[in-house]
Scaffold this motif. Structure first.
Motif, mmCIF file in Angstrom:
data_model
loop_
_atom_site.group_PDB
_atom_site.id
_atom_site.type_symbol
_atom_site.label_atom_id
_atom_site.label_comp_id
_atom_site.label_asym_id
_atom_site.label_seq_id
_atom_site.Cartn_x
_atom_site.Cartn_y
_atom_site.Cartn_z
ATOM 1 N N ALA A 6 0.824 -1.205 0.000
ATOM 2 C CA ALA A 6 0.000 0.000 0.000
ATOM 3 C C ALA A 6 0.863 1.261 0.000
ATOM 4 O O ALA A 6 0.531 2.262 -0.637
ATOM 5 N N TYR A 7 1.977 1.233 0.697
ATOM 6 C CA TYR A 7 2.895 2.371 0.756
ATOM 7 C C TYR A 7 3.472 2.643 -0.626
ATOM 8 O O TYR A 7 3.594 3.795 -1.067
ATOM 9 N N SER A 10 0.888 4.188 -2.996
ATOM 10 C CA SER A 10 0.299 5.461 -2.571
ATOM 11 C C SER A 10 0.747 6.647 -3.422
ATOM 12 O O SER A 10 0.141 7.705 -3.379
ATOM 13 N N ASN A 104 -2.212 8.963 -4.971
ATOM 14 C CA ASN A 104 -3.361 8.079 -5.126
ATOM 15 C C ASN A 104 -4.073 7.934 -3.785
ATOM 16 O O ASN A 104 -3.553 7.314 -2.860
ATOM 17 N N SER A 105 -5.248 8.540 -3.693
ATOM 18 C CA SER A 105 -5.998 8.494 -2.432
ATOM 19 C C SER A 105 -7.065 7.403 -2.429
ATOM 20 O O SER A 105 -7.852 7.308 -1.493
ATOM 21 N N TYR A 107 -6.801 4.208 -2.024
ATOM 22 C CA TYR A 107 -6.648 3.196 -0.962
ATOM 23 C C TYR A 107 -7.096 3.731 0.392
ATOM 24 O O TYR A 107 -7.596 2.988 1.226
ATOM 25 N N LYS A 108 -6.896 5.039 0.607
ATOM 26 C CA LYS A 108 -7.354 5.616 1.865
ATOM 27 C C LYS A 108 -8.873 5.542 1.977
ATOM 28 O O LYS A 108 -9.420 5.171 3.017
#
Length: 275
Positions: A6-7, A10, A104-105, A107-108
């Motif tokens: 995920a990091y 991002s 890229n938001s 995943y948040k």
């Protein structure tokens, strides 16, 4: 491992390579890269990709522009005023612009949505479990009520059989001078030798914990022990079977010490009846 993935996805590594972040954020990325080899590998891949992209989009300067740049360096002028505005604008127009890095938001938002659904699911499960526990308690209570009702019906059937069976002799015992309001009903079957006491008919003073009532059969003028019992509560129903006896001319009840006596205490007689 999912956190590292995920990091990487991002978009922060692209900002690091482009230098579009604060010094504190750079230190954080470098710390993550030293801790996780996957992040260092991704940074190297991004740098390589940007370098290949820049080379692929590079514009070869015109010969005239090249000579002017070289001449300017030789004479140590370096004055951009020697270049015509038309040429400068022309070259600037041909320099490709890298697309702005975009964080890229997705995943948040996806994580927040999943967390919300998880909390809603947990709340629903807790409510469902509570309702299930309540249902189980209600079912258990209904089963107890059903069993109690069945027992009451069975006792009443036995009581009715005692009065319907012609082989039973029903006898009403009346109070003595000591207890004039006392009374009880029993039935004796000369064939089966059973003696049944109608519990609901027993009207005797409540005995204490040191005493019990004892039933006696009167056989040829002699008392015979038929067992002990306690004064029932007012709402107690059913029948109580006492000891069996083949022959009797009557029955009596006395108040005796706990467990009963070998011989009746005559001055403690409470009820008596004969056929």
């Amino acid at each position: 491992m999912e956190d590292v993935k995920a990091y990487i996805e991002s978009g922060i590594l692209e900002l690091y390579v482009l230098g579009d972040m604060s010094a504190e954020e750079k230190l954080q990325v470098e710390g993550m890269a030293s801790k996780y080899p996957e992040i260092r590998t991704e940074i190297n891949a991004i740098e390589t990709s940007l370098e290949l992209y820049a080379r692929a989009q590079a514009v070869e300067p015109s010969e005239q522009l090249r000579n002017r740049v070289l001449n300017s360096m030789v004479v140590n002028l370096g004055d951009d005023n020697t270049f015509t505005k038309s040429v400068t604008h022309h070259d600037d127009d041909n320099v490709p612009q890298l697309p702005a890095a975009r964080v890229n938001s997705f995943y948040k938002y996806a994580f927040a949505a999943c967390l919300t659904l998880l909390l809603i699911s947990i709340y629903g499960l807790v409510n469902l479990y509570s309702q299930l526990q309540d249902s189980n308690a209600q079912i258990a209570a209904l089963r107890l009520d059903k069993q109690h009702f069945a027992n009451q019906v069975s006792l009443m059937d036995n009581q009715l059989d005692m009065y319907r069976d012609p082989s039973y002799k029903v006898l009403k015992l009346k109070g003595t001078a000591k207890t004039p309001t006392a009374a009880m009903i029993l039935a004796w079957n000369a064939v089966s030798k059973k003696v049944m006491v109608d519990v609901q008919s027993v009207k005797l003073p409540k005995n204490d914990k040191q005493h019990q009532y004892q039933l006696w059969a009167l056989v040829n003028g002699k008392p015979v022990d038929m067992g002990v019992f306690d004064a029932p509560d007012a709402d107690t129903a059913g029948v109580k079977e006492m000891k069996a006896i083949a022959s009797a001319q009557g029955f009596a009840v006395t108040l005796e010490p706990m467990g009963g006596s070998i011989n009746p205490t005559m001055n403690e007689m409470v009820v008596i009846g004969t056929f």
